[in-house]
Motif scaffolding. Structure first.
Motif, short mmCIF file in Angstrom:
data_model
loop_
_atom_site.label_atom_id
_atom_site.label_comp_id
_atom_site.label_asym_id
_atom_site.label_seq_id
_atom_site.Cartn_x
_atom_site.Cartn_y
_atom_site.Cartn_z
N ASP A 74 27.79 12.93 -8.35
CA ASP A 74 26.37 13.24 -8.54
C ASP A 74 26.13 14.51 -9.34
N ALA A 75 27.16 15.08 -9.96
CA ALA A 75 26.99 16.28 -10.79
C ALA A 75 26.67 15.85 -12.23
N HIS A 76 26.02 16.70 -12.96
CA HIS A 76 25.76 16.48 -14.39
C HIS A 76 26.86 17.21 -15.15
N ILE A 77 27.52 16.48 -16.05
CA ILE A 77 28.63 17.08 -16.81
C ILE A 77 28.37 16.90 -18.30
N GLN A 78 29.08 17.66 -19.12
CA GLN A 78 29.01 17.53 -20.56
C GLN A 78 30.41 17.28 -21.09
#
Length: 138
Positions: free
Chosen positions: A123-127
């Motif tokens: 559920d984390a936002h990553i790049q």
């Protein structure tokens, strides 16, 4: 016995991450010179190495403009899924006498991040650098 491949020019497209000149310098001697010399006499085949970007590989693949593609595992996986291509050979790189049969990646966080394990990524936002980067977002 006649072959459909007899008397023709065979185009081998290849991912040219470091530019067309570097691709030709690195693979031209094998793809163009060696293969043509070996198969010219028996089958009258001539080989051409075509340096490609990631996008060009897909464009020419969709148009069926290439006979073969020499690429990295990331692009091959995308081509396989999107264009239904099949691998016919695989290259194993060697470094310091050891076969490199795996790729790895690194996940970097800031020092004050709450992410300390892979489980924390749920559920984390990553790049990532790009879908076309070797191993990026894969």
């Amino acid at each position: 016995r006649y072959s459909l491949w007899q008397d023709c020019r065979v185009q081998i497209g290849g991912l040219a991450n470091q530019g067309a000149e570097a691709f030709q310098r690195g693979f031209g001697p094998t793809f163009e010179t060696y293969l043509t010399e070996v198969l010219q006499t028996t089958s009258r085949l001539e080989f051409e190495a075509i340096p490609l970007s990631f996008a060009q590989s897909f464009d020419l693949g969709r148009q069926k403009q290439l006979d073969f593609v020499f690429t990295n595992p990331t692009e091959y996986t995308c081509l396989m899924v999107e264009l239904d291509v099949t691998a016919i050979a695989s290259l194993v790189n060697f470094r310091k006498g050891f076969a490199l049969d795996r790729y790895a990646g690194v996940i970097i966080t800031s020092r004050d991040s709450n992410i300390t394990s892979l489980g924390d990524l749920q559920d984390a936002h990553i790049q990532a650098v790009a879908i076309s980067g070797l191993g990026a977002m894969q």
